[in-house]
Design a protein around this motif. Structure first.
Motif, PDB file in Angstrom:
ATOM      1  N   VAL A 284     -11.298   7.953  49.938  1.00 18.93           N
ATOM      2  CA  VAL A 284     -11.736   6.734  50.626  1.00 18.93           C
ATOM      3  C   VAL A 284     -13.152   6.369  50.197  1.00 18.93           C
ATOM      4  O   VAL A 284     -13.459   5.205  49.912  1.00 18.93           O
ATOM      5  N   LYS A 285     -14.011   7.361  50.131  1.00 15.94           N
ATOM      6  CA  LYS A 285     -15.409   7.090  49.800  1.00 15.94           C
ATOM      7  C   LYS A 285     -15.569   6.575  48.373  1.00 15.94           C
ATOM      8  O   LYS A 285     -16.257   5.582  48.131  1.00 15.94           O
ATOM      9  N   LEU A 309     -19.060   6.189  63.301  1.00 15.14           N
ATOM     10  CA  LEU A 309     -19.000   4.750  63.015  1.00 15.14           C
ATOM     11  C   LEU A 309     -19.781   3.980  64.072  1.00 15.14           C
ATOM     12  O   LEU A 309     -19.528   4.106  65.269  1.00 15.14           O
ATOM     13  N   LYS A 310     -20.735   3.173  63.615  1.00 14.14           N
ATOM     14  CA  LYS A 310     -21.508   2.319  64.516  1.00 14.14           C
ATOM     15  C   LYS A 310     -21.630   0.949  63.869  1.00 14.14           C
ATOM     16  O   LYS A 310     -22.406   0.755  62.930  1.00 14.14           O
ATOM     17  N   GLU A 322     -19.433   5.135  55.301  1.00 12.46           N
ATOM     18  CA  GLU A 322     -19.125   4.192  56.370  1.00 12.46           C
ATOM     19  C   GLU A 322     -17.646   3.806  56.349  1.00 12.46           C
ATOM     20  O   GLU A 322     -17.022   3.638  57.406  1.00 12.46           O
ATOM     21  N   ALA A 323     -17.061   3.685  55.154  1.00 11.75           N
ATOM     22  CA  ALA A 323     -15.629   3.383  55.049  1.00 11.75           C
ATOM     23  C   ALA A 323     -14.802   4.542  55.603  1.00 11.75           C
ATOM     24  O   ALA A 323     -13.801   4.334  56.305  1.00 11.75           O
ATOM     25  N   LEU A 324     -15.209   5.776  55.294  1.00 12.31           N
ATOM     26  CA  LEU A 324     -14.501   6.940  55.829  1.00 12.31           C
ATOM     27  C   LEU A 324     -14.602   6.979  57.349  1.00 12.31           C
ATOM     28  O   LEU A 324     -13.616   7.272  58.040  1.00 12.31           O
ATOM     29  N   ALA A 325     -15.768   6.668  57.876  1.00  7.11           N
ATOM     30  CA  ALA A 325     -15.938   6.626  59.328  1.00  7.11           C
ATOM     31  C   ALA A 325     -15.019   5.579  59.955  1.00  7.11           C
ATOM     32  O   ALA A 325     -14.456   5.786  61.033  1.00  7.11           O
ATOM     33  N   PHE A 326     -14.845   4.467  59.260  1.00  4.05           N
ATOM     34  CA  PHE A 326     -13.988   3.397  59.784  1.00  4.05           C
ATOM     35  C   PHE A 326     -12.548   3.865  59.920  1.00  4.05           C
ATOM     36  O   PHE A 326     -11.903   3.634  60.950  1.00  4.05           O
TER      37      PHE A 326
END
Length: 598
Positions: A284-285, A309-310, A322-326
């Motif tokens: 993903v990253k 994710l924030k 951030e994409a992985l957190a999403f």
């Protein structure tokens, strides 16, 4: 082979090694010289008068740059970055008295936009498929180097043996939560062997006009079958199956390999995958960074300390961590469970698919090469997909898809009734079989024109007409039942059901059919058409199953129809009429639609 493949990678970006040849409009590999190399012989030239003395016949003038030759009536193209490549294609001659064209800003002659766009389409067209598969399709830019990136494991006989270009394609995409790779240990559970955390069965239609991406919940209760597994020393070990466990335990646990997840999906859905691919968090990253980020939408503010994710409400471009957190967030969306996380993952994959198919990606050599690098490094594939050529062929097949006909859906489930505190789910037996059967029958989940057209064909119309007309009473239907490929005992099971539950008392078991049939058929004399229509209604047979012909004689010497149960037989009382529409309760979305996570 590029610089990395020759051991001279250092800080070279692979994208910088592909240079546009202004003569052909094509991108060609340009190696940065690290040591004197033999020049590729070029066309013979006439030596200049001034430089003829002391120069070998047909060779370059003395003092000429290595790999370069200057003709008497042509000036050096020192302004062209492509010139340093040995054996370069000569620039066109310029007529005497015609002013030289001024170089462009980067030192290359301008190329017609139409020609360049056409060349880009030639080497990118058809390669952007679904997520990881699409990136693999672009990898033919430099095959040998990318071949070295690929990791493969045995399919242990769990798959069909590989996809075919003339059949429907089923690929199992497995996302593992194993915390390998840089920066991933911070997500907790660092020593986990990994699970089948995110699993999608991608079905691509035979005519390549549509596809279905079926998400399988990780908390779905399934039976994991016995799994023959190839060990590191080449020996085979059978890992004993377990009953009534979470689907995600089909990978990693008890030393299970991806082939065991394939067997579990086959057991669950009746659909055998042609190939599988496994990706970890880094996929993903790296993929999102390669395309310059993916645009996602949030219907509310999200601050999830678990996934890190924030983001505020609205549209954002995410990549990397951030994409992985999403895709990992779940407590802050929907009902806060795995099913809500599946929905946000499907929205993300739709957005990534749109980005992969966009002109912004397809027209960028740098992005295409970075995608090829990221895709091949992020993948672990089965032993039937262990070369870039095979991945390229698969990518070209999947690249024919239009995103509006790629449907995302999830295996229909309900809360596990055996639990007071709901933590797992079980199959929704009223709708899940229909979803599985539609995929097996290659039925589109979207409105595709050729599907509607097929229903208007003369053969289809004739089959439908066989079901129209008067019907006999069940007690007047005379039929013999034969087993032509159904599970053992199906003929007797059907006979009992017909006689006891449906009142078809004039029926008998005629044993095994002389040949195996893929589909159930009902043969009858035209005079028995009213009986055939009644039995078709009782059995749930489509018009295509009715075969007008000659009747046979039963044990009493009376004319009787013959019902032959084929491989498609699902059990007494289970209709065989092919579904053409998803049940309204089944959630679905298409990749061309922008949705906001809530």
């Amino acid at each position: 082979m590029d610089a990395q493949g020759r051991g001279r990678a250092d800080d070279i970006d692979p994208a910088d090694q592909w240079v546009l040849n202004p003569r052909t409009g094509e991108y060609e590999l340009r190696l940065t010289p690290s040591a004197p190399q033999s020049a590729v012989p070029g066309p013979r030239r006439v030596a200049s008068r001034a430089g003829a003395a002391g120069a070998p016949a047909g060779g370059p003038p003395q003092g000429a740059a290595r790999g370069r030759t200057t003709a008497p009536d042509r000036e050096s193209d020192s302004d062209d970055d492509y010139d340093d490549a040995p054996g370069r294609v000569p620039a066109p001659r310029r007529r005497r008295g015609v002013p030289e064209e001024p170089p462009n800003r980067r030192g290359r002659r301008p190329v017609k936009k139409k020609s360049r766009a056409k060349k880009i389409l030639l080497w990118t067209g058809g390669t952007m498929a679904f997520l990881l598969v699409g990136t693999a399709g672009a990898a033919y830019l430099y095959l040998q180097h990318l071949n070295d990136n690929i990791t493969s494991v045995s399919d242990d006989g769990a798959s069909t043996g590989g996809f075919s270009t003339d059949k429907a394609i089923n690929i199992l995409l497995i996302g593992t939560d194993k915390r390998t790779g840089s920066g991933n240990k911070g997500y907790g559970d660092a020593n986990s062997v990994g699970h089948a955390d995110t699993t999608i069965l991608l079905h691509v239609s035979k005519d390549r006009t549509n596809a279905t991406a079926l998400s399988i919940p990780r908390d779905l209760i399934v039976d994991v079958p016995d799994c023959p597994t190839t060990q590191e020393d080449g020996s085979t070990k059978v890992i004993k199956g377990t009953q009534g466990v979470r689907f995600n335990t089909s990978l990693g646990q008890e030393e299970r390999t991806p082939s065991c997840t394939v067997r579990t999906v086959t057991e669950l859905t009746g659909i055998q995958a042609d190939n599988f691919m496994v990706a970890d968090f880094n996929a993903v990253k790296t993929l999102t960074s390669a395309v310059g980020g993916v645009e996602v939408c949030l219907g509310k503010d999200i601050d999830d300390p678990d996934s890190h994710l924030k983001l505020s409400k609205g549209t954002h471009t995410v990549e990397g961590e951030e994409a992985l957190a999403f895709v990992r967030t779940r407590h802050s969306v929907g009902f806060g469970g795995d099913l809500s996380r599946i929905e946000i993952q499907q929205q993300f994959l739709s957005a990534l698919m749109r980005k992969l198919k966009s002109n912004d990606t397809l027209s960028s050599p740098t992005k295409m090469i970075k995608l090829a690098e990221a895709g091949t490094k992020a993948l672990t594939v089965d032993s039937q997909l262990d070369s870039i050529d095979k991945l390229k062929d698969l990518g070209l097949e999947l690249g024919k898809l239009n995103v509006k006909n790629l449907t995302f859906t999830t295996v229909p489930v309900v809360d596990n009734p055996a639990e007071q505190v709901k933590a797992t789910v079980v199959l929704n037996e009223s709708t899940a079989p229909t979803v599985f059967q539609m995929i097996k029958d290659d039925v589109s989940f979207t409105e595709v024109k050729q599907k509607a057209k097929a229903s208007k064909d003369a053969a289809a119309a004739a089959a439908a007409a066989r079901l129209k007309g008067t019907k006999s009473a069940a007690s007047e239907v005379r039929v013999q039942v034969m087993n032509g490929g159904a599970p053992a005992g199906s003929a007797q099971e059907t006979l009992n059901w017909l006689q006891i539950d449906e009142g078809v008392t004039k029926s008998e078991n005629a044993g095994n059919a002389p040949e195996t049939l893929s589909r159930t058929t009902l043969e009858y004399d035209p005079d028995q058409a009213d009986q055939a229509r009644r039995l078709a209604e009782i059995m749930g047979l489509p018009g295509t199953a009715l075969k007008p012909g000659e009747s046979v004689r039963n044990a009493q010497g009376l004319p009787t129809m013959t019902l032959t149960l084929g491989k498609d037989f699902k059990g007494a009382g289970v209709p065989l009429t092919a579904a053409t529409k998803l049940p309204d309760s089944v959630q679905k979305s298409t990749a061309d639609k922008v949705q906001c996570a809530k």
